[in-house]
Design an enzyme around this catalytic site. Sequence first.
Site, PDB file in Angstrom:
ATOM      1  N   ASP A 127       0.699  -1.282  -0.169  1.00 54.42           N
ATOM      2  CA  ASP A 127       0.210  -0.038  -0.026  1.00 54.42           C
ATOM      3  C   ASP A 127       1.088   1.278   0.409  1.00 54.42           C
ATOM      4  O   ASP A 127       1.343   1.355   1.394  1.00 54.42           O
ATOM      5  CB  ASP A 127      -1.036  -0.071   1.385  1.00 54.42           C
ATOM      6  N   ASP A 149      -4.388  27.810   6.335  1.00 57.07           N
ATOM      7  CA  ASP A 149      -4.858  26.161   6.413  1.00 57.07           C
ATOM      8  C   ASP A 149      -3.255  25.600   6.849  1.00 57.07           C
ATOM      9  O   ASP A 149      -1.875  25.427   6.492  1.00 57.07           O
ATOM     10  CB  ASP A 149      -4.763  25.916   4.531  1.00 57.07           C
ATOM     11  N   GLU A 155      -1.217  19.364   3.337  1.00 54.22           N
ATOM     12  CA  GLU A 155      -1.393  19.610   2.392  1.00 54.22           C
ATOM     13  C   GLU A 155      -1.171  21.118   1.614  1.00 54.22           C
ATOM     14  O   GLU A 155      -1.187  21.524   0.584  1.00 54.22           O
ATOM     15  CB  GLU A 155      -2.892  19.384   1.663  1.00 54.22           C
ATOM     16  N   PHE A 208     -11.814  24.824   5.910  1.00 57.52           N
ATOM     17  CA  PHE A 208     -12.194  24.184   5.549  1.00 57.52           C
ATOM     18  C   PHE A 208     -13.424  22.925   6.992  1.00 57.52           C
ATOM     19  O   PHE A 208     -12.513  23.159   7.942  1.00 57.52           O
ATOM     20  CB  PHE A 208     -10.952  22.930   4.960  1.00 57.52           C
ATOM     21  N   THR A 209     -14.221  22.608   6.428  1.00 54.13           N
ATOM     22  CA  THR A 209     -15.488  22.149   6.870  1.00 54.13           C
ATOM     23  C   THR A 209     -16.375  20.595   6.168  1.00 54.13           C
ATOM     24  O   THR A 209     -15.290  20.943   5.390  1.00 54.13           O
ATOM     25  CB  THR A 209     -16.374  22.862   7.531  1.00 54.13           C
ATOM     26  N   GLN A 269     -18.820  19.768   5.816  1.00 53.68           N
ATOM     27  CA  GLN A 269     -19.968  20.024   5.306  1.00 53.68           C
ATOM     28  C   GLN A 269     -19.481  20.856   3.925  1.00 53.68           C
ATOM     29  O   GLN A 269     -20.032  20.868   2.660  1.00 53.68           O
ATOM     30  CB  GLN A 269     -21.398  20.965   5.961  1.00 53.68           C
ATOM     31  N   THR A 270     -18.804  22.398   3.830  1.00 55.42           N
ATOM     32  CA  THR A 270     -18.634  22.735   3.179  1.00 55.42           C
ATOM     33  C   THR A 270     -17.299  22.319   1.774  1.00 55.42           C
ATOM     34  O   THR A 270     -17.645  21.863   0.167  1.00 55.42           O
ATOM     35  CB  THR A 270     -17.689  24.285   3.361  1.00 55.42           C
ATOM     36  N   SER A 289     -12.106  25.562   1.765  1.00 57.51           N
ATOM     37  CA  SER A 289     -11.198  26.737   2.292  1.00 57.51           C
ATOM     38  C   SER A 289     -10.924  27.719   1.811  1.00 57.51           C
ATOM     39  O   SER A 289     -10.656  27.521   0.900  1.00 57.51           O
ATOM     40  CB  SER A 289     -10.315  25.427   3.083  1.00 57.51           C
ATOM     41  N   LYS A 321     -11.098  26.815  -2.566  1.00 55.83           N
ATOM     42  CA  LYS A 321     -10.019  25.427  -2.872  1.00 55.83           C
ATOM     43  C   LYS A 321     -10.724  24.655  -2.738  1.00 55.83           C
ATOM     44  O   LYS A 321     -10.548  24.324  -0.998  1.00 55.83           O
ATOM     45  CB  LYS A 321      -8.729  25.646  -2.900  1.00 55.83           C
TER      46      LYS A 321
END
Length: 510
Positions: free
Chosen positions: A339, A376, A380, A406-407, A409-410, A413, A425
């Site tokens: 992996d 952020d 990443e 960032f959430t 739901q959305t 961010s 983005k």
Amino acid sequence: MSVSTHMAPEPVEGFPAPEAEQASTAPRRAFSAAQVVAALPGAAKKLNPASQWRNPVMFLVWVGAALTTLIAIAEPFVGGSDDSLPFGFTWGIAVWLWLTVFFANIAESVAEGRGKAQAATLRKTRTTTSARRVVSYDAKADPSASGAATEDVPSGDLGLGDIVLVETGELIPGDGDIVSGIATVDESAITGESAPVVRESGGDRSAVTGGTRVLSDRIVVKITSKPGETFVDRMIALVEGASRQRTPNEIALNILLASLSIVFVVVVLVLNPIASYAASPVSIPVLVALLVCLIPTTIGALLSAIGIAGMDRLVQRNVLAMSGRAVEAAGDVTTLLLDKTGTITYGNRRASAFVPMKGIGSPELAEFASLSSQADPTPEGVSVVELAAAQGIVADMPRGAEPVPFTAQTRMSGLDLVDGTQVRKGASSAVLAWLEASGSPVAPALRAQLMSETDAIAQSGGTPLVVATLSKGAGQVLGVIHLKDVVKDGLRERFGELARDGDPHRDDHG
């Protein structure tokens, strides 16, 4: 053939840091004075016949040692001593037999002790991880427990059915189900997968594991595991050897050793009747000593220690074998399938390229991508800023800009600038839906190009993040950020070593 293993690819609070541990996994002596001293109490406890009977060969030695000791004690009172034997001969045999049993116990205790040392960090998570337990949870009145009173307790004190709150950046204190809320969770410490996953109440994505970290949002978790039965507890038990099950080869070898021991017991029992025709009968201590010499004592003594030590050596390399069967199977592996995430890669997705849309310059895309990632803190987001800087684009956080975290739901961010410009983005579907909801849908031709680029990145094993802006009611898709797992340095050479190690025609000099 499958080998069930777990690899911890990256350090997580409460879990061992692989790079640090690997640096300290130089070859060590099998036994040190400190390890032997620490193993003595455990070896003494294993002299209990309830512990010995699980190993038929060593149980036979234990019975012989006990019998010889009783004979040595009784000799002065019953006059059973053989005048042809030197003084203290029976006691000498008894002492050597007990030392044989004790040595076997020490070997197993040392192996178990090393496994317990490797599991110390895992055990620490249960004592150092704090949980916010809801004092009185009312699912109907306040399902999100927004106004509920909480108390801080160690995760080890959580019981079945307890309700806890977990917010952004916190560790989930125990195995459970989400009863309210949705969040992105970093499960890399458990699964090895660097990409965060979405967990939400209801459905088949509500289960969470203790020791994983919430990256966004806020969830209410109901503990579903009893103390001592969590995933981490099972890992600790496996590493320590406490719940180690015997492998098929070990069971077969035990049966063979027991069969040989029975044969030699029969041989020793018939010696005296046969020898009495030509000589005096041999004393029982001598027959016991002969029996212990004949039966495969050494193999029986070290069998358990070998199994535990095999799993311990894997743990030293941050590989947790979920069973002894996996360790045995590793010796028969001819094809290696890996992996990639966290195994041959660094474990965190990193920005590798900016793909601008038609009519958009690469510097413009890099600038807005860097802007959207200024607030952020994830690996990443940091990698996006670093990639833009490597291309000569340095975009500092604008004064007065408002970060948009960032959430789950959305799934986006970004930043809201002072002039009203919004930079986002995120996932392509989320960004397109955001633009459409803002009254600025994407043209079909641009949408087709965007889908083509994101599909190409996804099919190559990467993760596409779409960058878009919205200014004065006019939306614009700038391009795509290509995230991918970066292969660790030196992997080609390591695969070459594996190929050479597995070459049956390779001589001893490589």
